[in-house]
Design a protein around this motif. Structure first.
Motif, PDB file in Angstrom:
ATOM      1  N   SER A   4       0.490  13.532 -14.804  1.00 30.07           N
ATOM      2  CA  SER A   4      -0.617  12.578 -14.858  1.00 30.07           C
ATOM      3  C   SER A   4      -0.127  11.186 -15.268  1.00 30.07           C
ATOM      4  O   SER A   4      -0.498  10.180 -14.656  1.00 30.07           O
ATOM      5  CB  SER A   4      -1.712  13.063 -15.811  1.00 30.07           C
ATOM      6  N   ASN A   5       0.728  11.144 -16.271  1.00 29.91           N
ATOM      7  CA  ASN A   5       1.267   9.848 -16.712  1.00 29.91           C
ATOM      8  C   ASN A   5       2.195   9.239 -15.670  1.00 29.91           C
ATOM      9  O   ASN A   5       2.225   8.021 -15.485  1.00 29.91           O
ATOM     10  CB  ASN A   5       2.001  10.001 -18.048  1.00 29.91           C
ATOM     11  N   GLN A   6       2.947  10.092 -14.991  1.00 28.45           N
ATOM     12  CA  GLN A   6       3.850   9.591 -13.948  1.00 28.45           C
ATOM     13  C   GLN A   6       3.074   8.985 -12.788  1.00 28.45           C
ATOM     14  O   GLN A   6       3.452   7.936 -12.256  1.00 28.45           O
ATOM     15  CB  GLN A   6       4.757  10.709 -13.440  1.00 28.45           C
ATOM     16  N   LEU A   7       1.981   9.641 -12.399  1.00 24.32           N
ATOM     17  CA  LEU A   7       1.154   9.116 -11.312  1.00 24.32           C
ATOM     18  C   LEU A   7       0.593   7.743 -11.672  1.00 24.32           C
ATOM     19  O   LEU A   7       0.660   6.801 -10.877  1.00 24.32           O
ATOM     20  CB  LEU A   7       0.000  10.071 -11.003  1.00 24.32           C
ATOM     21  N   LYS A   8       0.041   7.645 -12.862  1.00 27.97           N
ATOM     22  CA  LYS A   8      -0.563   6.387 -13.295  1.00 27.97           C
ATOM     23  C   LYS A   8       0.486   5.279 -13.404  1.00 27.97           C
ATOM     24  O   LYS A   8       0.277   4.157 -12.936  1.00 27.97           O
ATOM     25  CB  LYS A   8      -1.272   6.576 -14.637  1.00 27.97           C
ATOM     26  N   ALA A   9       1.632   5.603 -14.000  1.00 30.78           N
ATOM     27  CA  ALA A   9       2.694   4.605 -14.170  1.00 30.78           C
ATOM     28  C   ALA A   9       3.207   4.117 -12.812  1.00 30.78           C
ATOM     29  O   ALA A   9       3.399   2.910 -12.610  1.00 30.78           O
ATOM     30  CB  ALA A   9       3.840   5.193 -14.989  1.00 30.78           C
ATOM     31  N   LYS A  10       3.421   5.036 -11.888  1.00 32.61           N
ATOM     32  CA  LYS A  10       3.935   4.666 -10.575  1.00 32.61           C
ATOM     33  C   LYS A  10       2.911   3.840  -9.804  1.00 32.61           C
ATOM     34  O   LYS A  10       3.252   2.868  -9.145  1.00 32.61           O
ATOM     35  CB  LYS A  10       4.314   5.929  -9.787  1.00 32.61           C
ATOM     36  N   LEU A  14       3.424  -0.144  -8.645  1.00 33.57           N
ATOM     37  CA  LEU A  14       3.278  -0.622  -7.265  1.00 33.57           C
ATOM     38  C   LEU A  14       2.056  -1.525  -7.082  1.00 33.57           C
ATOM     39  O   LEU A  14       1.742  -1.933  -5.960  1.00 33.57           O
ATOM     40  CB  LEU A  14       3.181   0.572  -6.304  1.00 33.57           C
ATOM     41  N   ASN A  15       1.375  -1.820  -8.185  1.00 32.27           N
ATOM     42  CA  ASN A  15       0.177  -2.667  -8.167  1.00 32.27           C
ATOM     43  C   ASN A  15      -0.877  -2.163  -7.188  1.00 32.27           C
ATOM     44  O   ASN A  15      -1.455  -2.932  -6.415  1.00 32.27           O
ATOM     45  CB  ASN A  15       0.537  -4.126  -7.846  1.00 32.27           C
ATOM     46  N   LEU A  16      -1.132  -0.860  -7.243  1.00 27.10           N
ATOM     47  CA  LEU A  16      -2.146  -0.252  -6.389  1.00 27.10           C
ATOM     48  C   LEU A  16      -3.337   0.165  -7.236  1.00 27.10           C
ATOM     49  O   LEU A  16      -3.178   0.552  -8.396  1.00 27.10           O
ATOM     50  CB  LEU A  16      -1.587   0.985  -5.676  1.00 27.10           C
ATOM     51  N   THR A  17      -4.522   0.092  -6.655  1.00 23.41           N
ATOM     52  CA  THR A  17      -5.710   0.585  -7.344  1.00 23.41           C
ATOM     53  C   THR A  17      -5.839   2.080  -7.071  1.00 23.41           C
ATOM     54  O   THR A  17      -5.198   2.619  -6.162  1.00 23.41           O
ATOM     55  CB  THR A  17      -6.987  -0.114  -6.827  1.00 23.41           C
ATOM     56  N   GLN A  18      -6.678   2.728  -7.854  1.00 26.20           N
ATOM     57  CA  GLN A  18      -6.920   4.149  -7.614  1.00 26.20           C
ATOM     58  C   GLN A  18      -7.506   4.353  -6.221  1.00 26.20           C
ATOM     59  O   GLN A  18      -7.171   5.319  -5.537  1.00 26.20           O
ATOM     60  CB  GLN A  18      -7.865   4.723  -8.673  1.00 26.20           C
ATOM     61  N   GLN A  19      -8.356   3.430  -5.787  1.00 29.88           N
ATOM     62  CA  GLN A  19      -8.966   3.540  -4.460  1.00 29.88           C
ATOM     63  C   GLN A  19      -7.916   3.433  -3.357  1.00 29.88           C
ATOM     64  O   GLN A  19      -7.962   4.182  -2.371  1.00 29.88           O
ATOM     65  CB  GLN A  19     -10.044   2.459  -4.260  1.00 29.88           C
ATOM     66  N   GLN A  20      -6.958   2.539  -3.516  1.00 30.13           N
ATOM     67  CA  GLN A  20      -5.904   2.397  -2.510  1.00 30.13           C
ATOM     68  C   GLN A  20      -5.070   3.681  -2.402  1.00 30.13           C
ATOM     69  O   GLN A  20      -4.726   4.112  -1.300  1.00 30.13           O
ATOM     70  CB  GLN A  20      -5.008   1.203  -2.841  1.00 30.13           C
ATOM     71  N   VAL A  21      -4.758   4.273  -3.539  1.00 28.68           N
ATOM     72  CA  VAL A  21      -3.995   5.525  -3.526  1.00 28.68           C
ATOM     73  C   VAL A  21      -4.850   6.633  -2.920  1.00 28.68           C
ATOM     74  O   VAL A  21      -4.372   7.421  -2.090  1.00 28.68           O
ATOM     75  CB  VAL A  21      -3.523   5.915  -4.945  1.00 28.68           C
ATOM     76  N   ALA A  22      -6.117   6.684  -3.298  1.00 29.66           N
ATOM     77  CA  ALA A  22      -7.029   7.703  -2.772  1.00 29.66           C
ATOM     78  C   ALA A  22      -7.107   7.627  -1.246  1.00 29.66           C
ATOM     79  O   ALA A  22      -7.092   8.655  -0.569  1.00 29.66           O
ATOM     80  CB  ALA A  22      -8.419   7.531  -3.385  1.00 29.66           C
ATOM     81  N   ASP A  23      -7.163   6.428  -0.711  1.00 29.83           N
ATOM     82  CA  ASP A  23      -7.214   6.254   0.742  1.00 29.83           C
ATOM     83  C   ASP A  23      -5.954   6.797   1.418  1.00 29.83           C
ATOM     84  O   ASP A  23      -6.022   7.365   2.510  1.00 29.83           O
ATOM     85  CB  ASP A  23      -7.404   4.779   1.110  1.00 29.83           C
ATOM     86  N   LYS A  24      -4.821   6.636   0.767  1.00 27.15           N
ATOM     87  CA  LYS A  24      -3.561   7.114   1.342  1.00 27.15           C
ATOM     88  C   LYS A  24      -3.420   8.635   1.254  1.00 27.15           C
ATOM     89  O   LYS A  24      -2.694   9.241   2.029  1.00 27.15           O
ATOM     90  CB  LYS A  24      -2.365   6.455   0.630  1.00 27.15           C
ATOM     91  N   VAL A  25      -4.097   9.227   0.286  1.00 28.84           N
ATOM     92  CA  VAL A  25      -3.970  10.663   0.041  1.00 28.84           C
ATOM     93  C   VAL A  25      -5.187  11.432   0.584  1.00 28.84           C
ATOM     94  O   VAL A  25      -5.220  12.653   0.538  1.00 28.84           O
ATOM     95  CB  VAL A  25      -3.774  10.927  -1.473  1.00 28.84           C
ATOM     96  N   PHE A  26      -6.174  10.696   1.090  1.00 21.74           N
ATOM     97  CA  PHE A  26      -7.384  11.282   1.680  1.00 21.74           C
ATOM     98  C   PHE A  26      -8.213  12.065   0.664  1.00 21.74           C
ATOM     99  O   PHE A  26      -8.679  13.177   0.939  1.00 21.74           O
ATOM    100  CB  PHE A  26      -7.028  12.169   2.897  1.00 21.74           C
ATOM    101  N   VAL A  27      -8.351  11.472  -0.518  1.00 22.93           N
ATOM    102  CA  VAL A  27      -9.217  12.035  -1.553  1.00 22.93           C
ATOM    103  C   VAL A  27     -10.084  10.895  -2.089  1.00 22.93           C
ATOM    104  O   VAL A  27      -9.944   9.742  -1.673  1.00 22.93           O
ATOM    105  CB  VAL A  27      -8.401  12.671  -2.716  1.00 22.93           C
ATOM    106  N   THR A  28     -10.957  11.200  -3.028  1.00 23.13           N
ATOM    107  CA  THR A  28     -11.808  10.160  -3.621  1.00 23.13           C
ATOM    108  C   THR A  28     -11.085   9.472  -4.775  1.00 23.13           C
ATOM    109  O   THR A  28     -10.125  10.007  -5.331  1.00 23.13           O
ATOM    110  CB  THR A  28     -13.125  10.763  -4.146  1.00 23.13           C
ATOM    111  N   ARG A  29     -11.598   8.322  -5.143  1.00 21.93           N
ATOM    112  CA  ARG A  29     -11.055   7.595  -6.290  1.00 21.93           C
ATOM    113  C   ARG A  29     -11.212   8.429  -7.558  1.00 21.93           C
ATOM    114  O   ARG A  29     -10.343   8.450  -8.427  1.00 21.93           O
ATOM    115  CB  ARG A  29     -11.777   6.250  -6.446  1.00 21.93           C
TER     116      ARG A  29
END
Length: 105
Positions: A4-10, A14-29
């Motif tokens: 969990s900490n590794q995901l948040k730190a990474k 990369l200056n990404l929002t949770q929504q941007q990551v969610a879009d790339k992984v096809f899940v919700t924010r």
């Protein structure tokens, strides 16, 4: 450092929002938030997509094994429940009360 900490730190690195990551992984924010808070863990497919999106190759093998074990246990539980309900329905449907038979008058 746990996953969990590794995901948040990474993600922040990369200056990404949770929504941007969610879009790339096809899940919700909200799912990304739960992963980062340690309330749940990504399944194997999502973990692979996260790896591609965030270049998480450096995730410790221990963390990957933990996620795989968790996913395996969840899958096993689902299969066991499925077998249980199939058995119940099979028993109900083959019970003499439920078998339709014509009565001759």
């Amino acid at each position: 450092m746990d996953i969990s900490n590794q995901l948040k730190a990474k993600r922040k690195e990369l200056n990404l929002t949770q929504q941007q990551v969610a879009d790339k992984v096809f899940v919700t924010r909200q799912t990304i938030s739960k992963w980062e808070l340690g309330k749940s863990q990504p399944d194997l497919v999502s973990l692979k997509l996260l790896d591609n999106a965030l270049n998480l190759s450096e995730l410790e093998e221990k963390e990957k094994k933990t996620v795989k074990r968790s996913f395996y246990n969840e899958s096993k539980t689902i299969v066991e429940r499925s077998h249980f309900y199939t058995s119940i329905w099979s028993a109900i449907l083959t019970h003499p009360i439920f078998i339709y038979s014509k009565s001759t008058v």
